[in-house]
Enzyme design. Structure first.
Site, PDB file in Angstrom:
ATOM      1  N   LYS A 211       0.816  -1.221   0.000  1.00 12.52           N
ATOM      2  CA  LYS A 211       0.000   0.000   0.000  1.00 12.52           C
ATOM      3  C   LYS A 211       0.851   1.274   0.000  1.00 12.52           C
ATOM      4  CE  LYS A 211      -4.348  -1.992   1.163  1.00 12.52           C
ATOM      5  NZ  LYS A 211      -5.437  -2.230   2.101  1.00 12.52           N
ATOM      6  N   ARG A 259      -3.428 -10.386   4.489  1.00  9.12           N
ATOM      7  CA  ARG A 259      -3.848 -10.420   3.077  1.00  9.12           C
ATOM      8  C   ARG A 259      -2.700  -9.853   2.246  1.00  9.12           C
ATOM      9  NH1 ARG A 259      -6.007  -7.005  -0.657  1.00  9.12           N
ATOM     10  NH2 ARG A 259      -7.633  -7.810  -2.018  1.00  9.12           N
TER      11      ARG A 259
HETATM   12  N1  HH2 Z   1      -7.396  -3.975   0.578  1.00 14.16           N
HETATM   13  C1  HH2 Z   1      -7.695  -4.008  -0.731  1.00 14.16           C
HETATM   14  C2  HH2 Z   1      -8.737  -4.813  -1.217  1.00 14.16           C
HETATM   15  N2  HH2 Z   1      -9.454  -5.591  -0.368  1.00 14.16           N
HETATM   16  N3  HH2 Z   1      -9.870  -6.381   1.820  1.00 14.16           N
HETATM   17  C3  HH2 Z   1      -9.605  -6.357   3.123  1.00 14.16           C
HETATM   18  N4  HH2 Z   1     -10.311  -7.123   3.979  1.00 14.16           N
HETATM   19  N5  HH2 Z   1      -8.605  -5.571   3.647  1.00 14.16           N
HETATM   20  C4  HH2 Z   1      -7.846  -4.768   2.840  1.00 14.16           C
HETATM   21  O1  HH2 Z   1      -6.964  -4.044   3.371  1.00 14.16           O
HETATM   22  C5  HH2 Z   1      -8.118  -4.753   1.440  1.00 14.16           C
HETATM   23  C6  HH2 Z   1      -9.158  -5.596   0.948  1.00 14.16           C
HETATM   24  C7  HH2 Z   1      -6.902  -3.174  -1.683  1.00 14.16           C
HETATM   25  O2  HH2 Z   1      -5.842  -3.907  -2.230  1.00 14.16           O
HETATM   26  P1  HH2 Z   1      -5.861  -4.637  -3.663  1.00 14.16           P
HETATM   27  O3  HH2 Z   1      -6.890  -5.713  -3.708  1.00 14.16           O
HETATM   28  O4  HH2 Z   1      -4.502  -5.097  -3.995  1.00 14.16           O
HETATM   29  O5  HH2 Z   1      -6.179  -3.480  -4.712  1.00 14.16           O
HETATM   30  P2  HH2 Z   1      -7.462  -3.061  -5.513  1.00 14.16           P
HETATM   31  O6  HH2 Z   1      -8.520  -2.699  -4.535  1.00 14.16           O
HETATM   32  O7  HH2 Z   1      -6.979  -1.900  -6.342  1.00 14.16           O
HETATM   33  O8  HH2 Z   1      -7.918  -4.224  -6.367  1.00 14.16           O
END
Ligand code: HH2
Length: 283
Positions: A211, A259
């Site tokens: 992040k 995660r």
């Molecule tokens: N962060 C993201 C997405 N889902 N779910 C939970 N429970 N906690 C988190 O911190 C979280 C999440 C954001 O990361 P990412 O999936 O890599 O990116 P994007 O939302 O751009 O697909």
């Protein structure tokens, strides 16, 4: 928990796994690297992201959930804020619903999970704290007092709402939502005081992987010389910062699920942190 984004626009891996075959292969790779759960998402929640209609989200995630539910023993989690997507994914084999809105974006989410449970699906839910929605959440995030206490109070309320909808408390995991409507200092306070959130009595999930707050700390974003261009702050390069967060959180005994995108490296970080914490506590 290994991250599997089947989106064209996720902040660090957008576009890599939009083809169901490529997504399935990546899921199997994450399991081989040591992931215990696979989190499949079809809508980016990065700051500034536009919402995705349900039919498009379903088109992205369902073939992948179906393939992984039969192709691996790792439980499949669906990262969605829509009850319609959650229902279809659970019926296709997902056993965790990961809702970054904490069940607030869609009023049918918690009742849908309760109904799925009543019809024989032992579904778990992850309820995350966030402030605002992805389009606006990083514009000017503010907390009136102590952000950690505010996040705790919010999450406690969401867990109560889940219980009222008919979801047993032992099936509810909480998440402080690092980067979701938080400035650097808010993220740091939460990361430093995870035990206060864990004290609510639920398993805690931490999503700090790659992040942007990591790039803010390392300063890569501010550097402008030629070398810095070579070493520019790319999400996929925030490995050391991600590992530091995880190691401290795990050693503090306050998280149950991490995660992550980079499962093999983070598995090492977690195992070493756990071993040191175990040795120093005499366990
Ligand atoms: N962060 C993201 C997405 N889902 N779910 C939970 N429970 N906690 C988190 O911190 C979280 C999440 C954001 O990361 P990412 O999936 O890599 O990116 P994007 O939302 O751009 O697909």
């Amino acid at each position: 928990m290994g991250v599997l984004n089947v989106t064209p626009d996720s902040f660090s891996d957008g576009g890599l796994y939009v083809d169901p075959g490529a997504a399935e292969a990546r899921g199997l790779e994450l399991v081989a690297e040591g992931a215990h759960v696979l989190d499949v998402g079809g809508e980016s929640t990065r700051p500034g992201a536009d919402p995705v209609p349900a039919d498009e989200e379903l088109r992205r995630v369902l073939p992948v959930v179906e393939r992984l539910a039969v192709g691996t023993r790792a439980p499949v989690s669906i990262d969605t804020m829509k009850s319609e997507v959650a229902r279809a994914a659970v019926e296709a084999g997902a056993v965790v619903v990961n809702d970054v809105s904490g069940g607030l974006a869609d009023p049918e989410m918690l009742p849908t999970i309760a109904a799925l449970r009543a019809s024989g699906h032992d579904v778990h839910v992850v309820l995350m704290h966030r402030q605002g929605d992805p389009r606006t959440m990083q514009l000017d995030p503010r907390y009136h007092g102590d952000p950690v206490r505010e996040v705790c109070a919010h999450l406690e309320g969401r867990a109560r709402a889940a219980l009222q909808a008919g979801i047993p408390l032992d099936r509810v995991t909480l998440d402080p939502g690092i980067g979701f409507g938080k400035r650097l200092e808010h993220n740091l306070s939460l990361l430093g005081r995870l035990q206060e959130i864990r004290a609510l009595g639920h398993p805690l999930l931490l999503g700090a992987s790659r992040k942007s707050f990591i790039g803010h700390i390392t300063g890569a974003e501010q550097q402008s010389d030629f070398l810095a261009l070579e070493r520019r702050d790319r999400p996929a390069d925030r490995l050391g910062g991600t590992a530091a967060c995880l190691a401290l959180a795990v050693a503090g005994g306050s998280v149950d699920v991490v995660r992550v995108h980079d499962v093999a490296v983070m598995r090492e970080a977690v195992l070493v942190a756990q071993a040191i914490a175990g040795a120093s506590s005499g366990a």
